[in-house]
Design a protein around this motif. Structure first.
Motif, PDB file in Angstrom:
ATOM      1  N   UNK A 156       0.873  -1.250   0.113  1.00  0.00           N
ATOM      2  CA  UNK A 156       0.030   0.158   0.024  1.00  0.00           C
ATOM      3  C   UNK A 156       0.747   1.256  -0.050  1.00  0.00           C
ATOM      4  N   UNK A 157       2.164   1.105   0.765  1.00  0.00           N
ATOM      5  CA  UNK A 157       2.971   2.190   0.840  1.00  0.00           C
ATOM      6  C   UNK A 157       3.596   2.679  -0.656  1.00  0.00           C
ATOM      7  N   UNK A 158       3.871   1.454  -1.394  1.00  0.00           N
ATOM      8  CA  UNK A 158       4.286   1.542  -2.719  1.00  0.00           C
ATOM      9  C   UNK A 158       3.227   2.147  -3.464  1.00  0.00           C
ATOM     10  N   UNK A 159       2.121   1.611  -3.260  1.00  0.00           N
ATOM     11  CA  UNK A 159       0.959   2.053  -4.222  1.00  0.00           C
ATOM     12  C   UNK A 159       0.459   3.577  -4.236  1.00  0.00           C
ATOM     13  N   UNK A 160       0.755   3.945  -2.998  1.00  0.00           N
ATOM     14  CA  UNK A 160       0.494   5.364  -2.959  1.00  0.00           C
ATOM     15  C   UNK A 160       1.326   6.304  -3.674  1.00  0.00           C
ATOM     16  N   UNK A 161       2.589   5.711  -4.307  1.00  0.00           N
ATOM     17  CA  UNK A 161       3.258   6.499  -5.113  1.00  0.00           C
ATOM     18  C   UNK A 161       3.055   6.099  -6.536  1.00  0.00           C
ATOM     19  N   UNK A 162       2.679   4.713  -6.780  1.00  0.00           N
ATOM     20  CA  UNK A 162       2.085   4.365  -8.098  1.00  0.00           C
ATOM     21  C   UNK A 162       0.594   4.438  -8.400  1.00  0.00           C
ATOM     22  N   UNK A 163       0.169   5.681  -9.036  1.00  0.00           N
ATOM     23  CA  UNK A 163      -1.309   6.040  -9.081  1.00  0.00           C
ATOM     24  C   UNK A 163      -2.076   4.970  -9.908  1.00  0.00           C
ATOM     25  N   UNK A 164      -1.528   3.968 -10.711  1.00  0.00           N
ATOM     26  CA  UNK A 164      -2.340   2.982 -11.370  1.00  0.00           C
ATOM     27  C   UNK A 164      -2.712   1.986 -10.309  1.00  0.00           C
ATOM     28  N   UNK A 165      -1.784   1.361  -9.406  1.00  0.00           N
ATOM     29  CA  UNK A 165      -2.250   0.598  -8.439  1.00  0.00           C
ATOM     30  C   UNK A 165      -3.051   1.084  -7.280  1.00  0.00           C
ATOM     31  N   UNK A 224       3.583   5.699  11.411  1.00  0.00           N
ATOM     32  CA  UNK A 224       3.540   4.492  11.877  1.00  0.00           C
ATOM     33  C   UNK A 224       3.192   3.415  11.113  1.00  0.00           C
ATOM     34  N   UNK A 225       2.418   3.809   9.805  1.00  0.00           N
ATOM     35  CA  UNK A 225       1.933   2.751   8.999  1.00  0.00           C
ATOM     36  C   UNK A 225       2.742   2.865   7.676  1.00  0.00           C
ATOM     37  N   UNK A 226       3.283   4.026   7.368  1.00  0.00           N
ATOM     38  CA  UNK A 226       3.680   4.526   6.161  1.00  0.00           C
ATOM     39  C   UNK A 226       3.028   4.491   5.107  1.00  0.00           C
ATOM     40  N   UNK A 227       1.540   4.844   5.206  1.00  0.00           N
ATOM     41  CA  UNK A 227       0.680   4.976   3.904  1.00  0.00           C
ATOM     42  C   UNK A 227       0.151   6.170   4.258  1.00  0.00           C
ATOM     43  N   UNK A 228      -0.594   6.852   3.085  1.00  0.00           N
ATOM     44  CA  UNK A 228      -1.241   8.096   2.963  1.00  0.00           C
ATOM     45  C   UNK A 228      -2.638   8.006   3.899  1.00  0.00           C
ATOM     46  N   UNK A 229      -3.011   9.102   4.511  1.00  0.00           N
ATOM     47  CA  UNK A 229      -4.201   8.745   5.378  1.00  0.00           C
ATOM     48  C   UNK A 229      -5.644   8.361   4.357  1.00  0.00           C
TER      49      UNK A 229
END
Length: 197
Positions: free
Chosen positions: A90-99, A183-188
């Motif tokens: 999910x953290x990587x996906x926050x950068x990859x707009x397609x995912x 804490x989770x490294x993902x966007x809100x």
């Protein structure tokens, strides 16, 4: 001989897998694959992405098979890896707009008790952040984000102005956003989409 219905011989299989027995690991994989798949699917809601991550998780377990002999509770170990791997994705996906688009657009609410139970970690985490807010900020967040009230409705219920409700929400979302990122490294946005939408 009648085959065993569960994995009563799990300790033995883990030992054999740790020693490099691919057949023993295949039995563990066969038994746990659907559980891991459903766990991940709760967060991704995409069959393709879920299948990919499930394969990656079992590959990761196999690559570290020597550690299996030390696992008294393989299921807990497996779900810890699954959760961490999914959060990293999910953290990587926050950068990859397609995912990210696939995850959010595929998400739909579920009434499954099993899936509800699997969100307990996220819900407990959310509550641990909310308790750091003032009582009124907590109440505003509950009404607006968890009960889907409008700012006007929340203002009327609480007997405060609409602008006060808005200020409480801005403050709450900032505190929660900073905590989730830390804490989770993902966007809100992803956190709330998975948990509250």
């Amino acid at each position: 001989m009648t085959p065993k219905t569960g994995l009563e011989n799990e300790t033995e299989l883990l030992q054999q897998a740790a020693n490099g027995d691919a057949n023993a690991f295949a039995l563990l994989y066969s038994h746990y694959r659907s559980l891991v798949y459903r766990f991940i699917y709760k967060y991704l809601k995409s069959p393709q992405l879920t299948d990919d991550l499930t394969q990656e998780i079992f590959l990761k377990v196999w690559e570290n098979k020597e550690a299996l002999t030390d696992r008294q509770a393989f299921k807990s170990y497996l779900f810890t890896i699954s959760r961490n791997h999914t959060l990293n994705f999910l953290k990587r996906a926050s950068i990859d707009s397609t995912a990210k688009s696939v995850i959010i657009n595929s998400y739909s609410p579920s009434d499954s008790l099993e899936e509800e139970l699997q969100t307990k970690d996220y819900l407990a985490y959310l509550q641990s952040i909310l308790v750091t807010l003032s009582p009124q900020s907590r109440e505003v967040f509950r009404l607006c984000r968890q009960e889907y009230k409008s700012y006007d409705e929340a203002a009327e219920i609480l007997g405060i102005s609409r602008s006060a409700v808005k200020k409480h929400m801005i403050k709450s979302m900032k505190v929660l956003g900073d905590a989730v990122k830390r804490d989770l490294g993902i966007p809100l946005g992803i956190f709330l989409t998975v948990l509250l939408k």
